[in-house]
Motif scaffolding. Sequence first.
Motif, PDB file in Angstrom:
ATOM      1  N   VAL A 171       0.815  -0.994   0.006  1.00  0.00           N
ATOM      2  CA  VAL A 171       0.135   0.021   0.107  1.00  0.00           C
ATOM      3  C   VAL A 171       0.967   1.260   0.077  1.00  0.00           C
ATOM      4  O   VAL A 171       1.845   1.359   0.966  1.00  0.00           O
ATOM      5  CB  VAL A 171      -1.021   0.055   1.203  1.00  0.00           C
ATOM      6  CG1 VAL A 171      -1.640   1.313   1.570  1.00  0.00           C
ATOM      7  CG2 VAL A 171      -1.887  -1.050   0.967  1.00  0.00           C
ATOM      8  N   CYS A 172       0.688   1.877  -1.077  1.00  0.00           N
ATOM      9  CA  CYS A 172       1.402   3.338  -1.147  1.00  0.00           C
ATOM     10  C   CYS A 172       0.596   4.418  -0.942  1.00  0.00           C
ATOM     11  O   CYS A 172      -0.410   4.626  -1.638  1.00  0.00           O
ATOM     12  CB  CYS A 172       2.241   3.490  -2.507  1.00  0.00           C
ATOM     13  SG  CYS A 172       3.377   1.838  -2.848  1.00  0.00           S
ATOM     14  N   LEU A 173       1.048   5.462   0.086  1.00  0.00           N
ATOM     15  CA  LEU A 173       0.360   6.455   0.273  1.00  0.00           C
ATOM     16  C   LEU A 173       1.181   7.702   0.316  1.00  0.00           C
ATOM     17  O   LEU A 173       2.116   7.748   0.792  1.00  0.00           O
ATOM     18  CB  LEU A 173      -0.383   6.382   1.898  1.00  0.00           C
ATOM     19  CG  LEU A 173      -0.994   5.091   2.155  1.00  0.00           C
ATOM     20  CD1 LEU A 173      -1.395   5.079   3.514  1.00  0.00           C
ATOM     21  CD2 LEU A 173      -2.529   5.216   1.447  1.00  0.00           C
ATOM     22  N   THR A 174       0.477   8.921  -0.199  1.00  0.00           N
ATOM     23  CA  THR A 174       1.076  10.261  -0.321  1.00  0.00           C
ATOM     24  C   THR A 174       0.416  11.264   0.777  1.00  0.00           C
ATOM     25  O   THR A 174      -0.951  10.808   0.714  1.00  0.00           O
ATOM     26  CB  THR A 174       1.088  10.731  -2.049  1.00  0.00           C
ATOM     27  OG1 THR A 174      -0.356  10.820  -2.293  1.00  0.00           O
ATOM     28  CG2 THR A 174       1.828   9.943  -2.838  1.00  0.00           C
ATOM     29  N   GLY A 175       1.052  12.034   0.881  1.00  0.00           N
ATOM     30  CA  GLY A 175       0.457  13.161   1.840  1.00  0.00           C
ATOM     31  C   GLY A 175      -0.225  12.604   3.240  1.00  0.00           C
ATOM     32  O   GLY A 175      -1.217  13.209   3.665  1.00  0.00           O
ATOM     33  N   VAL A 176       0.545  11.587   4.019  1.00  0.00           N
ATOM     34  CA  VAL A 176       0.142  11.327   5.228  1.00  0.00           C
ATOM     35  C   VAL A 176       0.179  12.640   6.170  1.00  0.00           C
ATOM     36  O   VAL A 176       1.007  13.254   6.379  1.00  0.00           O
ATOM     37  CB  VAL A 176       1.037  10.272   5.996  1.00  0.00           C
ATOM     38  CG1 VAL A 176       0.470  10.201   7.442  1.00  0.00           C
ATOM     39  CG2 VAL A 176       0.693   8.822   4.905  1.00  0.00           C
ATOM     40  N   ARG A 177      -0.849  12.783   7.001  1.00  0.00           N
ATOM     41  CA  ARG A 177      -1.179  13.685   7.628  1.00  0.00           C
ATOM     42  C   ARG A 177      -2.252  13.348   9.092  1.00  0.00           C
ATOM     43  O   ARG A 177      -2.592  12.338   8.880  1.00  0.00           O
ATOM     44  CB  ARG A 177      -2.050  14.959   7.241  1.00  0.00           C
ATOM     45  CG  ARG A 177      -3.378  14.609   6.544  1.00  0.00           C
ATOM     46  CD  ARG A 177      -4.092  15.829   5.903  1.00  0.00           C
ATOM     47  NE  ARG A 177      -5.651  15.658   5.686  1.00  0.00           N
ATOM     48  CZ  ARG A 177      -6.449  16.237   4.445  1.00  0.00           C
ATOM     49  NH1 ARG A 177      -5.724  17.277   4.137  1.00  0.00           N
ATOM     50  NH2 ARG A 177      -7.560  15.915   4.336  1.00  0.00           N
ATOM     51  N   PRO A 178      -1.977  14.028  10.161  1.00  0.00           N
ATOM     52  CA  PRO A 178      -2.857  13.861  11.177  1.00  0.00           C
ATOM     53  C   PRO A 178      -4.692  13.642  10.803  1.00  0.00           C
ATOM     54  O   PRO A 178      -4.890  14.206   9.963  1.00  0.00           O
ATOM     55  CB  PRO A 178      -2.979  15.359  11.989  1.00  0.00           C
ATOM     56  CG  PRO A 178      -1.688  15.576  11.755  1.00  0.00           C
ATOM     57  CD  PRO A 178      -1.464  15.619  10.266  1.00  0.00           C
ATOM     58  N   VAL A 179      -4.992  12.503  11.558  1.00  0.00           N
ATOM     59  CA  VAL A 179      -6.337  12.334  10.949  1.00  0.00           C
ATOM     60  C   VAL A 179      -7.292  13.353  11.797  1.00  0.00           C
ATOM     61  O   VAL A 179      -6.811  13.907  12.847  1.00  0.00           O
ATOM     62  CB  VAL A 179      -6.752  10.892  11.642  1.00  0.00           C
ATOM     63  CG1 VAL A 179      -6.440   9.769  10.974  1.00  0.00           C
ATOM     64  CG2 VAL A 179      -6.350  10.769  13.096  1.00  0.00           C
TER      65      VAL A 179
END
Length: 370
Positions: A294-302
């Motif tokens: 799984v590749c994710l861009t732009g991880v930020r606080p939920v």
Amino acid sequence: MSSSTAASGLSPLTGAAPLSLCAREPHVPADRLVAEMVPPPRFDGVRFATYIPDPNQPSQAEAVRVLEDFAAGLGGADTASAGRRGLFGFGKGRAKAAKAPAGPRGIYLDGGYGVGKTHLLASLWHATPAEPARKAFGTFVELTNLVGALGFQKTVETLSGHRLLCIDEFELDDPGDTVLVSTLLGRLVEAGVALAATSNTLPGKLGEGRFAAADFLREIQGLSAHFRTLRIDGEDYRHRGLPEAPAPFSDEQVTKAAHATANASLDAFPDLLDHLAKVHPSRYGALTDGLAAVCLTGVRPVPDQSTALRLVVLADRLYDREVPVLASGLPFDRLFSEEMLNGGYRKKYFRAISRLTALARDAEGLVESR
């Protein structure tokens, strides 16, 4: 790269564009929910012999001994039939036609995240001398989802013939779950089903910090009465002696790795959070079917608690299925706010951070160089 390949977004290595979790809307039939109540792939090969107790934590070796005896006690005579006669014992004792010691009919593994509780629970499932169809393993969320799919009475009928029910990550998040699970487990115990569960919360403390647990004290005490608590102390083995969590990669690195990895998904983290709200948590396992990464861009606080709890469920399903997670943006230990980490669901959030960090380490090999 040829102009046609570049224009199509196809990878020169895999010949296909990355998959997308946001494009998936799986439908899971009830029979699949029942059939999948077995230890997930990560724990398919674990056994008591493969659990390595921390020599500085005697409770870990003691847990192995107690659970081995518990599994042995489930052999021989049909436990379900014995249970219907009100007979069940711990240790190496067998069900007999005479009186058996009264007391709880299950074991409850209590301890912090990363001490190997799921490993031990899966080992118990494997060690129990019964056909796979007569023992069930699932998370608490999966159990409540099963009731939602089958209905209460059908769930009771389906599980009553089992010798053992293993419930991982036992938690009570709302009053409805408290009443539902208390009634369900009571019926299963009456049918002679042995219980085993893991949690980060003592059974008598379930629900605290999440709802007015005092108003449901009878149900909570009833749940607690079904279990003998076995405390497991220790540090999180996933990070014991290992370096700090890897720093996030760049958007470009994550995107390139997604295109170069067969059966990898690529999604913007905010889009994924929005999509999870449209998919029932019982389908999160199916959401990951066939994924190699799984590749994710732009991880930020939920942004809120509901979103955070959905992410916890996804993290559990990815960890169970050993799917690496490659990400850009903020590191995973900054997903949840201080308020969340100090609230009633804090243990769920710490477990998610621990598991996502482990999966991030697994994903480092997908990127050739920083």
